[in-house]
Design a protein around this motif. Structure first.
Motif, PDB file in Angstrom:
ATOM      1  N   LEU A   1     -13.518   5.682  -4.976  1.00 33.42           N
ATOM      2  CA  LEU A   1     -12.626   6.510  -4.174  1.00 33.42           C
ATOM      3  C   LEU A   1     -11.599   5.607  -3.508  1.00 33.42           C
ATOM      4  O   LEU A   1     -11.952   4.672  -2.787  1.00 33.42           O
ATOM      5  N   LEU A   2     -10.314   5.871  -3.766  1.00 28.76           N
ATOM      6  CA  LEU A   2      -9.245   5.035  -3.235  1.00 28.76           C
ATOM      7  C   LEU A   2      -8.567   5.642  -2.016  1.00 28.76           C
ATOM      8  O   LEU A   2      -8.285   4.955  -1.048  1.00 28.76           O
ATOM      9  N   MET A   3      -8.278   6.932  -2.069  1.00 29.59           N
ATOM     10  CA  MET A   3      -7.562   7.563  -0.962  1.00 29.59           C
ATOM     11  C   MET A   3      -7.588   9.079  -1.107  1.00 29.59           C
ATOM     12  O   MET A   3      -7.984   9.611  -2.149  1.00 29.59           O
TER      13      MET A   3
ATOM     14  N   THR B   1      -4.718  -0.104  -2.501  1.00 28.44           N
ATOM     15  CA  THR B   1      -4.188   1.225  -2.245  1.00 28.44           C
ATOM     16  C   THR B   1      -3.868   1.446  -0.775  1.00 28.44           C
ATOM     17  O   THR B   1      -2.925   2.123  -0.438  1.00 28.44           O
ATOM     18  N   CYS B   2      -4.645   0.872   0.116  1.00 27.08           N
ATOM     19  CA  CYS B   2      -4.541   1.161   1.541  1.00 27.08           C
ATOM     20  C   CYS B   2      -3.346   0.460   2.193  1.00 27.08           C
ATOM     21  O   CYS B   2      -3.126  -0.726   1.982  1.00 27.08           O
ATOM     22  N   HIS B   3      -2.618   1.189   3.017  1.00 25.10           N
ATOM     23  CA  HIS B   3      -1.434   0.628   3.679  1.00 25.10           C
ATOM     24  C   HIS B   3      -1.774  -0.417   4.739  1.00 25.10           C
ATOM     25  O   HIS B   3      -0.884  -1.110   5.213  1.00 25.10           O
ATOM     26  N   VAL B   4      -3.066  -0.559   5.096  1.00 24.81           N
ATOM     27  CA  VAL B   4      -3.435  -1.611   6.045  1.00 24.81           C
ATOM     28  C   VAL B   4      -3.997  -2.836   5.331  1.00 24.81           C
ATOM     29  O   VAL B   4      -4.524  -3.745   5.960  1.00 24.81           O
ATOM     30  N   GLY B   5      -3.871  -2.866   3.995  1.00 23.47           N
ATOM     31  CA  GLY B   5      -4.164  -4.073   3.243  1.00 23.47           C
ATOM     32  C   GLY B   5      -5.425  -4.083   2.400  1.00 23.47           C
ATOM     33  O   GLY B   5      -5.636  -5.008   1.639  1.00 23.47           O
TER      34      GLY B   5
ATOM     35  N   SER C   1      -9.266  -0.078  -0.988  1.00 21.04           N
ATOM     36  CA  SER C   1      -9.456   1.358  -0.834  1.00 21.04           C
ATOM     37  C   SER C   1      -9.195   1.746   0.613  1.00 21.04           C
ATOM     38  O   SER C   1      -9.439   0.953   1.530  1.00 21.04           O
ATOM     39  N   CYS C   2      -8.717   2.952   0.836  1.00 25.98           N
ATOM     40  CA  CYS C   2      -8.561   3.449   2.207  1.00 25.98           C
ATOM     41  C   CYS C   2      -9.922   3.672   2.866  1.00 25.98           C
ATOM     42  O   CYS C   2     -10.015   3.773   4.085  1.00 25.98           O
ATOM     43  N   PHE C   3     -10.966   3.736   2.076  1.00 26.40           N
ATOM     44  CA  PHE C   3     -12.318   3.957   2.589  1.00 26.40           C
ATOM     45  C   PHE C   3     -13.056   2.619   2.665  1.00 26.40           C
ATOM     46  O   PHE C   3     -14.085   2.416   2.036  1.00 26.40           O
TER      47      PHE C   3
ATOM     48  N   GLU D   1     -15.463  -3.869   2.690  1.00 26.57           N
ATOM     49  CA  GLU D   1     -14.711  -4.871   1.945  1.00 26.57           C
ATOM     50  C   GLU D   1     -14.636  -6.117   2.802  1.00 26.57           C
ATOM     51  O   GLU D   1     -14.506  -6.030   4.026  1.00 26.57           O
ATOM     52  N   ASN D   2     -14.714  -7.274   2.184  1.00 29.74           N
ATOM     53  CA  ASN D   2     -14.744  -8.532   2.924  1.00 29.74           C
ATOM     54  C   ASN D   2     -13.470  -8.806   3.704  1.00 29.74           C
ATOM     55  O   ASN D   2     -13.512  -9.299   4.815  1.00 29.74           O
ATOM     56  N   ALA D   3     -12.323  -8.524   3.107  1.00 26.51           N
ATOM     57  CA  ALA D   3     -11.048  -8.825   3.748  1.00 26.51           C
ATOM     58  C   ALA D   3      -9.952  -8.006   3.092  1.00 26.51           C
ATOM     59  O   ALA D   3     -10.105  -7.539   1.961  1.00 26.51           O
ATOM     60  N   PRO D   4      -8.829  -7.840   3.783  1.00 26.27           N
ATOM     61  CA  PRO D   4      -7.689  -7.168   3.149  1.00 26.27           C
ATOM     62  C   PRO D   4      -7.235  -7.921   1.902  1.00 26.27           C
ATOM     63  O   PRO D   4      -7.410  -9.133   1.799  1.00 26.27           O
ATOM     64  N   VAL D   5      -6.645  -7.196   0.978  1.00 21.85           N
ATOM     65  CA  VAL D   5      -6.115  -7.770  -0.255  1.00 21.85           C
ATOM     66  C   VAL D   5      -4.734  -8.377  -0.005  1.00 21.85           C
ATOM     67  O   VAL D   5      -4.342  -9.328  -0.661  1.00 21.85           O
ATOM     68  N   TYR D   6      -4.005  -7.820   0.944  1.00 19.92           N
ATOM     69  CA  TYR D   6      -2.650  -8.287   1.235  1.00 19.92           C
ATOM     70  C   TYR D   6      -2.355  -8.094   2.714  1.00 19.92           C
ATOM     71  O   TYR D   6      -3.077  -7.392   3.422  1.00 19.92           O
ATOM     72  N   ASP D   7      -1.279  -8.709   3.182  1.00 13.84           N
ATOM     73  CA  ASP D   7      -0.843  -8.595   4.571  1.00 13.84           C
ATOM     74  C   ASP D   7       0.251  -7.527   4.652  1.00 13.84           C
ATOM     75  O   ASP D   7       1.353  -7.714   4.122  1.00 13.84           O
ATOM     76  N   PRO D   8      -0.035  -6.404   5.304  1.00  9.63           N
ATOM     77  CA  PRO D   8       0.961  -5.329   5.402  1.00  9.63           C
ATOM     78  C   PRO D   8       2.265  -5.754   6.066  1.00  9.63           C
ATOM     79  O   PRO D   8       3.324  -5.241   5.723  1.00  9.63           O
TER      80      PRO D   8
END
Length: 156
Positions: free
Chosen positions: A48-50, A115-119, A122-124, A141-148
């Motif tokens: 589930l992504l969003m 997918t998530c705008h906070v990095g 998943s949004c979940f 999740e261990n950490a964000p994938v990217y820096d928003p």
């Protein structure tokens, strides 16, 4: 409220219950604001992504382009997922539920796969935990994938 004026011209009116549940006509049941929830999962693993919302035009654009479009309730505008971030959701399959009041998009995500705008991927990315009467949110999740801040140029 989003623009629902094109709803009638894009999709047919709701058919009778039998046709709605067993027929082959897409006749989405939009809510009183002209919106329908869209659940989004990864095509390959089902994660589930969003959850987003679509109006008739966003659903039409999604079907026609093969890329996910939504109606932003906060900004009151259309947005193509990944238009700024590059995390475009390529739609592999669109489904609707039995009474056609929800959409399920099965997608593959371009860019870094987030997918998530906070990095996060998943949004979940948090789960609800209850310990001795204390309810908390724990990361899945261990950490964000990217820096928003880098991707969007502002604090989200």
């Amino acid at each position: 409220m989003c623009d629902t004026t094109t709803k009638a011209s894009i999709f047919p009116a709701q058919p009778d219950k039998h046709e709605l549940e067993h027929g082959n006509t897409l006749a989405p049941k939009f809510d009183e604001n002209g919106l329908i929830p869209a659940v989004v999962t990864h095509f390959d693993d089902g994660e589930l992504l969003m959850v987003g919302y679509m109006n008739a035009e966003a659903l039409k654009r999604t079907i026609e382009t093969g890329e996910a479009w939504y109606w932003s309730r906060s900004r009151q505008e259309y947005w193509k997922k990944g238009g700024t971030s590059g995390q475009i959701q390529k739609v592999c399959e669109v489904r609707t539920d039995c009474d056609q009041d929800a959409i399920w998009l099965r997608v593959r995500v371009e860019g870094n796969g987030a997918t998530c705008h906070v990095g996060y991927h998943s949004c979940f990315y948090r789960k609800v935990e209850s310990h001795d009467g204390n309810i908390t949110l724990d990361l899945t999740e261990n950490a964000p994938v990217y820096d928003p801040k880098v991707v969007y140029g502002k604090n989200e």
